[in-house]
Scaffold this motif. Structure first.
Motif, PDB file in Angstrom:
ATOM      1  N   ALA A  19       0.865  -1.180   0.000  1.00 17.05           N
ATOM      2  CA  ALA A  19       0.000   0.000   0.000  1.00 17.05           C
ATOM      3  C   ALA A  19       0.901   1.231   0.000  1.00 17.05           C
ATOM      4  O   ALA A  19       1.975   1.224   0.589  1.00 17.05           O
ATOM      5  CB  ALA A  19      -0.898   0.007   1.226  1.00 17.05           C
ATOM      6  N   THR A  20       0.440   2.276  -0.644  1.00 17.65           N
ATOM      7  CA  THR A  20       1.215   3.512  -0.676  1.00 17.65           C
ATOM      8  C   THR A  20       0.929   4.337   0.577  1.00 17.65           C
ATOM      9  O   THR A  20      -0.095   4.140   1.249  1.00 17.65           O
ATOM     10  CB  THR A  20       0.858   4.345  -1.917  1.00 17.65           C
ATOM     11  OG1 THR A  20      -0.520   4.752  -1.818  1.00 17.65           O
ATOM     12  CG2 THR A  20       1.092   3.555  -3.201  1.00 17.65           C
ATOM     13  N   GLU A  21       1.827   5.264   0.858  1.00 18.60           N
ATOM     14  CA  GLU A  21       1.601   6.190   1.975  1.00 18.60           C
ATOM     15  C   GLU A  21       0.294   6.950   1.756  1.00 18.60           C
ATOM     16  O   GLU A  21      -0.445   7.199   2.714  1.00 18.60           O
ATOM     17  CB  GLU A  21       2.766   7.176   2.098  1.00 18.60           C
ATOM     18  CG  GLU A  21       4.029   6.558   2.648  1.00 18.60           C
ATOM     19  CD  GLU A  21       3.876   6.129   4.100  1.00 18.60           C
ATOM     20  OE1 GLU A  21       3.217   6.841   4.888  1.00 18.60           O
ATOM     21  OE2 GLU A  21       4.427   5.068   4.448  1.00 18.60           O
ATOM     22  N   ARG A  22       0.005   7.283   0.521  1.00 20.65           N
ATOM     23  CA  ARG A  22      -1.224   8.013   0.198  1.00 20.65           C
ATOM     24  C   ARG A  22      -2.458   7.173   0.540  1.00 20.65           C
ATOM     25  O   ARG A  22      -3.430   7.680   1.094  1.00 20.65           O
ATOM     26  CB  ARG A  22      -1.212   8.380  -1.280  1.00 20.65           C
ATOM     27  CG  ARG A  22      -2.390   9.192  -1.708  1.00 20.65           C
ATOM     28  CD  ARG A  22      -2.274   9.591  -3.158  1.00 20.65           C
ATOM     29  NE  ARG A  22      -3.436  10.347  -3.547  1.00 20.65           N
ATOM     30  CZ  ARG A  22      -3.722  10.667  -4.771  1.00 20.65           C
ATOM     31  NH1 ARG A  22      -2.919  10.306  -5.748  1.00 20.65           N
ATOM     32  NH2 ARG A  22      -4.798  11.336  -5.048  1.00 20.65           N
ATOM     33  N   GLU A  23      -2.430   5.885   0.198  1.00 21.19           N
ATOM     34  CA  GLU A  23      -3.554   5.006   0.510  1.00 21.19           C
ATOM     35  C   GLU A  23      -3.759   4.896   2.023  1.00 21.19           C
ATOM     36  O   GLU A  23      -4.891   4.965   2.518  1.00 21.19           O
ATOM     37  CB  GLU A  23      -3.329   3.611  -0.072  1.00 21.19           C
ATOM     38  CG  GLU A  23      -3.443   3.534  -1.571  1.00 21.19           C
ATOM     39  CD  GLU A  23      -3.060   2.174  -2.106  1.00 21.19           C
ATOM     40  OE1 GLU A  23      -3.925   1.534  -2.738  1.00 21.19           O
ATOM     41  OE2 GLU A  23      -1.892   1.753  -1.897  1.00 21.19           O
ATOM     42  N   LEU A  24      -2.668   4.716   2.757  1.00 25.22           N
ATOM     43  CA  LEU A  24      -2.764   4.590   4.211  1.00 25.22           C
ATOM     44  C   LEU A  24      -3.262   5.889   4.842  1.00 25.22           C
ATOM     45  O   LEU A  24      -4.096   5.867   5.760  1.00 25.22           O
ATOM     46  CB  LEU A  24      -1.418   4.174   4.792  1.00 25.22           C
ATOM     47  CG  LEU A  24      -0.907   2.805   4.338  1.00 25.22           C
ATOM     48  CD1 LEU A  24       0.457   2.519   4.945  1.00 25.22           C
ATOM     49  CD2 LEU A  24      -1.892   1.706   4.659  1.00 25.22           C
ATOM     50  N   HIS A  25      -2.785   7.014   4.338  1.00 22.60           N
ATOM     51  CA  HIS A  25      -3.240   8.311   4.845  1.00 22.60           C
ATOM     52  C   HIS A  25      -4.738   8.498   4.576  1.00 22.60           C
ATOM     53  O   HIS A  25      -5.476   8.997   5.438  1.00 22.60           O
ATOM     54  CB  HIS A  25      -2.422   9.445   4.217  1.00 22.60           C
ATOM     55  CG  HIS A  25      -2.842  10.796   4.685  1.00 22.60           C
ATOM     56  ND1 HIS A  25      -2.593  11.252   5.961  1.00 22.60           N
ATOM     57  CD2 HIS A  25      -3.531  11.779   4.047  1.00 22.60           C
ATOM     58  CE1 HIS A  25      -3.103  12.464   6.098  1.00 22.60           C
ATOM     59  NE2 HIS A  25      -3.681  12.806   4.950  1.00 22.60           N
ATOM     60  N   ARG A  26      -5.193   8.077   3.405  1.00 25.01           N
ATOM     61  CA  ARG A  26      -6.622   8.183   3.073  1.00 25.01           C
ATOM     62  C   ARG A  26      -7.468   7.367   4.034  1.00 25.01           C
ATOM     63  O   ARG A  26      -8.525   7.805   4.493  1.00 25.01           O
ATOM     64  CB  ARG A  26      -6.853   7.719   1.634  1.00 25.01           C
ATOM     65  CG  ARG A  26      -8.303   7.767   1.217  1.00 25.01           C
ATOM     66  CD  ARG A  26      -8.462   7.421  -0.276  1.00 25.01           C
ATOM     67  NE  ARG A  26      -9.864   7.246  -0.583  1.00 25.01           N
ATOM     68  CZ  ARG A  26     -10.463   6.073  -0.721  1.00 25.01           C
ATOM     69  NH1 ARG A  26      -9.771   4.945  -0.631  1.00 25.01           N
ATOM     70  NH2 ARG A  26     -11.751   5.999  -0.987  1.00 25.01           N
ATOM     71  N   VAL A  27      -7.014   6.160   4.364  1.00 23.04           N
ATOM     72  CA  VAL A  27      -7.739   5.321   5.315  1.00 23.04           C
ATOM     73  C   VAL A  27      -7.827   6.025   6.664  1.00 23.04           C
ATOM     74  O   VAL A  27      -8.908   6.140   7.256  1.00 23.04           O
ATOM     75  CB  VAL A  27      -7.068   3.932   5.463  1.00 23.04           C
ATOM     76  CG1 VAL A  27      -7.676   3.153   6.620  1.00 23.04           C
ATOM     77  CG2 VAL A  27      -7.168   3.144   4.164  1.00 23.04           C
ATOM     78  N   GLU A  28      -6.699   6.501   7.147  1.00 27.92           N
ATOM     79  CA  GLU A  28      -6.675   7.170   8.458  1.00 27.92           C
ATOM     80  C   GLU A  28      -7.552   8.421   8.468  1.00 27.92           C
ATOM     81  O   GLU A  28      -8.319   8.643   9.414  1.00 27.92           O
ATOM     82  CB  GLU A  28      -5.231   7.509   8.841  1.00 27.92           C
ATOM     83  CG  GLU A  28      -4.399   6.290   9.125  1.00 27.92           C
ATOM     84  CD  GLU A  28      -2.937   6.590   9.396  1.00 27.92           C
ATOM     85  OE1 GLU A  28      -2.297   5.754  10.064  1.00 27.92           O
ATOM     86  OE2 GLU A  28      -2.437   7.640   8.947  1.00 27.92           O
ATOM     87  N   GLU A  41       2.466  -1.102   9.104  1.00 29.75           N
ATOM     88  CA  GLU A  41       3.700  -1.717   8.611  1.00 29.75           C
ATOM     89  C   GLU A  41       3.394  -2.891   7.688  1.00 29.75           C
ATOM     90  O   GLU A  41       4.003  -3.035   6.622  1.00 29.75           O
ATOM     91  CB  GLU A  41       4.564  -2.196   9.778  1.00 29.75           C
ATOM     92  CG  GLU A  41       5.201  -1.096  10.573  1.00 29.75           C
ATOM     93  CD  GLU A  41       5.895  -1.614  11.834  1.00 29.75           C
ATOM     94  OE1 GLU A  41       5.886  -2.853  12.086  1.00 29.75           O
ATOM     95  OE2 GLU A  41       6.436  -0.780  12.577  1.00 29.75           O
ATOM     96  N   LEU A  42       2.458  -3.745   8.096  1.00 26.32           N
ATOM     97  CA  LEU A  42       2.092  -4.888   7.263  1.00 26.32           C
ATOM     98  C   LEU A  42       1.550  -4.414   5.918  1.00 26.32           C
ATOM     99  O   LEU A  42       1.957  -4.906   4.862  1.00 26.32           O
ATOM    100  CB  LEU A  42       1.072  -5.774   7.972  1.00 26.32           C
ATOM    101  CG  LEU A  42       0.696  -7.054   7.231  1.00 26.32           C
ATOM    102  CD1 LEU A  42       0.422  -8.176   8.210  1.00 26.32           C
ATOM    103  CD2 LEU A  42      -0.477  -6.872   6.306  1.00 26.32           C
ATOM    104  N   LEU A  43       0.635  -3.441   5.928  1.00 27.41           N
ATOM    105  CA  LEU A  43       0.058  -2.939   4.684  1.00 27.41           C
ATOM    106  C   LEU A  43       1.105  -2.252   3.812  1.00 27.41           C
ATOM    107  O   LEU A  43       1.003  -2.264   2.588  1.00 27.41           O
ATOM    108  CB  LEU A  43      -1.112  -1.992   4.974  1.00 27.41           C
ATOM    109  CG  LEU A  43      -2.337  -2.651   5.603  1.00 27.41           C
ATOM    110  CD1 LEU A  43      -3.334  -1.603   6.051  1.00 27.41           C
ATOM    111  CD2 LEU A  43      -2.967  -3.645   4.645  1.00 27.41           C
TER     112      LEU A  43
END
Length: 143
Positions: A19-28, A41-43
Motif C-alpha cells: 500500500a502507498t503512503e497516500r492510501e494509508l493516509h486516506r484510510v486514516e 507496517e504490514l500494509l
C-alpha cells in the motif's frame, strides 16, 4: 518481516503490492484515527493477504476502509449491534461471518478481538498482530 512471518506458517498465502503512503493516509483520514503501527507496517509491505481458500487474512487498505465505514454507518447494523466505533476490522473468519479487529480504546494497545456476528460478543484472542497471525495460521484461535 510480515510476509516472512506468514510464509513460516503457510506457503499458500497471496500477497499484494505494498500500500502507498497516500492510501494509508486516506484510510486514516476517512476513519478519523491512525492505523495501529503494526497494521500500517504490514500494509506497507503487502496491501492485504489472501489465504489459500481466498479469504482475507488481512484486508487491503481499501477493503479495510470500506468495511469499517459500512460497519460504523449502516443503519441496520446500528439497530442490531453495539457501536463499532471502537473497533478497527482487518480480517474475516472463513465461512463464519465473524470478524477480527483491533480495539481502538484504550489507545495504543495492540490487542486483537474477534467479533461474533451471531451474539455481538467481542472477545480478545491475541495480544498483537504477530500473535494473531501465528495463532490463526496454526489453528490455535477457536471461534
Amino acid at each position: 518481516m510480515w510476509c516472512k512471518l506468514i510464509e513460516e506458517h503457510t506457503s499458500r498465502a497471496g500477497f499484494a503490492s505494498p500500500a502507498t503512503e497516500r492510501e494509508l493516509h486516506r484510510v486514516e483520514e476517512s476513519l478519523g484515527h491512525l492505523l495501529p503501527e503494526e497494521l500500517a507496517e504490514l500494509l506497507g509491505e503487502t496491501n492485504g493477504v489472501i489465504d489459500a481458500n481466498g479469504y482475507n487474512l488481512v484486508f487491503s487498505a481499501e477493503q479495510l476502509l470500506q468495511g469499517n465505514l459500512e460497519m460504523r454507518t449502516y443503519p441496520a447494523l446500528k439497530r442490531l449491534y453495539m457501536s463499532f466505533d471502537q473497533l478497527l476490522f482487518f480480517s474475516d473468519a472463513p465461512g463464519d461471518g465473524s470478524l477480527f479487529a483491533y480495539a481502538l480504546v484504550p489507545e495504543g494497545r495492540p490487542d486483537i478481538f474477534v467479533w461474533d456476528h451471531r451474539t455481538d460478543n467481542r472477545r480478545c484472542v491475541a495480544p498483537s498482530l504477530e500473535h494473531f497471525i501465528q495463532a490463526w495460521l496454526t489453528g490455535r484461535i477457536q471461534l
